[in-house]
Design an enzyme around this catalytic site. Sequence first.
Site, PDB file in Angstrom:
ATOM      1  N   ASP A 128      90.683 -44.186  37.895  1.00 31.43           N
ATOM      2  CA  ASP A 128      89.982 -43.520  36.679  1.00 31.43           C
ATOM      3  C   ASP A 128      91.660 -43.167  36.133  1.00 31.43           C
ATOM      4  OD1 ASP A 128      90.098 -40.770  35.109  1.00 31.43           O
ATOM      5  OD2 ASP A 128      88.471 -39.858  37.245  1.00 31.43           O
ATOM      6  N   ASP A 159      80.875 -46.349  35.391  1.00 29.49           N
ATOM      7  CA  ASP A 159      81.035 -45.021  34.333  1.00 29.49           C
ATOM      8  C   ASP A 159      81.788 -44.704  33.592  1.00 29.49           C
ATOM      9  OD1 ASP A 159      79.140 -42.739  35.226  1.00 29.49           O
ATOM     10  OD2 ASP A 159      80.991 -41.853  36.336  1.00 29.49           O
ATOM     11  N   PRO A 206      85.279 -34.918  40.237  1.00 24.29           N
ATOM     12  CA  PRO A 206      84.693 -36.758  39.764  1.00 24.29           C
ATOM     13  C   PRO A 206      84.739 -36.725  41.656  1.00 24.29           C
ATOM     14  CG  PRO A 206      87.809 -36.089  39.860  1.00 24.29           C
ATOM     15  CD  PRO A 206      86.401 -34.245  39.232  1.00 24.29           C
ATOM     16  N   GLY A 207      84.613 -38.251  42.151  1.00 20.31           N
ATOM     17  CA  GLY A 207      84.857 -38.646  43.344  1.00 20.31           C
ATOM     18  C   GLY A 207      83.349 -38.328  44.356  1.00 20.31           C
ATOM     19  N   SER A 208      82.479 -38.355  43.234  1.00 23.55           N
ATOM     20  CA  SER A 208      81.074 -37.916  44.476  1.00 23.55           C
ATOM     21  C   SER A 208      80.337 -39.165  43.960  1.00 23.55           C
ATOM     22  CB  SER A 208      79.633 -36.445  43.673  1.00 23.55           C
ATOM     23  OG  SER A 208      80.074 -37.473  42.002  1.00 23.55           O
ATOM     24  N   LYS A 209      80.814 -40.451  42.738  1.00 26.54           N
ATOM     25  CA  LYS A 209      79.812 -41.260  42.766  1.00 26.54           C
ATOM     26  C   LYS A 209      81.194 -42.279  44.793  1.00 26.54           C
ATOM     27  CE  LYS A 209      77.883 -41.413  38.373  1.00 26.54           C
ATOM     28  NZ  LYS A 209      79.155 -40.150  38.572  1.00 26.54           N
ATOM     29  N   CYS A 258      76.060 -40.459  31.510  1.00 25.17           N
ATOM     30  CA  CYS A 258      74.938 -39.241  31.491  1.00 25.17           C
ATOM     31  C   CYS A 258      75.123 -38.716  29.844  1.00 25.17           C
ATOM     32  CB  CYS A 258      75.790 -38.173  32.407  1.00 25.17           C
ATOM     33  SG  CYS A 258      77.641 -38.114  31.570  1.00 25.17           S
TER      34      CYS A 258
END
Length: 322
Positions: free
Chosen positions: A30, A80, A1-4, A133
């Site tokens: 989250d 998301d 987690p954390g990329s976006k 996704c």
Amino acid sequence: PGSKTAQLVEALHVDVAADQTPSGLVVANDADYKRACMLVHQINRLGSPNVVVTNHSGERFPTIRNDAHEAVQFDRILCDVPCSGDGTTRKNVRVWEKWSADDAHALNPLQIKILQRAAYLLKTGGRIVYSTCSLNPVENEAVVAHVLNHFEGALRLVDVSGELPALKRRPGMKTWKFMARDGSFHDSPETVEAGTATRGTRRHLEEFLPLSPERMDELHMERCMRIYPHLQNTGGFFVAVIEKVAPISVDEKKKAAEAAERISKRIDARAAARSENDKIAEDVQSVEGDQPVCKRQKVESGGDEEMAVDDSADKDIADDDI
């Protein structure tokens, strides 16, 4: 987690000097406690003070209020949502082993609730990006269509076909069937036989299917984006950009009505002032039309200049009468 979240924070710091702080704020949420802790660890690497990490269920995310106890709404929201992940089969081959039609059936109601909650938290004029996704329309177009239909015109899909021209994509679907537990496909809840769907699934069968063809056209479902893995050697994704064009909550509608009333009063006041000014101007012109008109004239008398009064209502006065 954390990329976006990291990408959003970096975008916030674009065009901002290194010794300055951006005026915006990213609130990253989250629902999973462990993932939220990992998110904090990842974001700490960026060293940005403009991030807040929260741990709430997305469908029940609380309303944030300021010191005046007014609800604070977001300018942009990235939704998301949890999904079956069937678009990630290239990097996560175990999805093939665990995949089931029931996955999407169980997630669809949750995804709808999260998107609806995001709509309430968004400012009028703001935008939501709904993404998964997954390539299953039950998790994608079905969710978007039913949420847009629920709010009756307050939300609309944005045409982003001109954005990122190098990104290969396909338009959103307008018709599809859903798969029951036994592998059979259906385009109507009535054709689902007993035992091929759980009791919980049966309550939401209508939400798995598209709306009427006319309604799907009105919603412009083709503006959704489907990114297939084979198009440019990526994972599979679904993206929809949604704009809020009208208030939807009671508080929002009340504020909008109050703002409209204030604007209406200002317009009426300006119109009244303009009307009063026009009336005054007419009165002045009327008075000027009833008064003698004075003209400056040079009267030569022994080299001295004198004033002569010309009364248009009387006969001309001779020079020797002055």
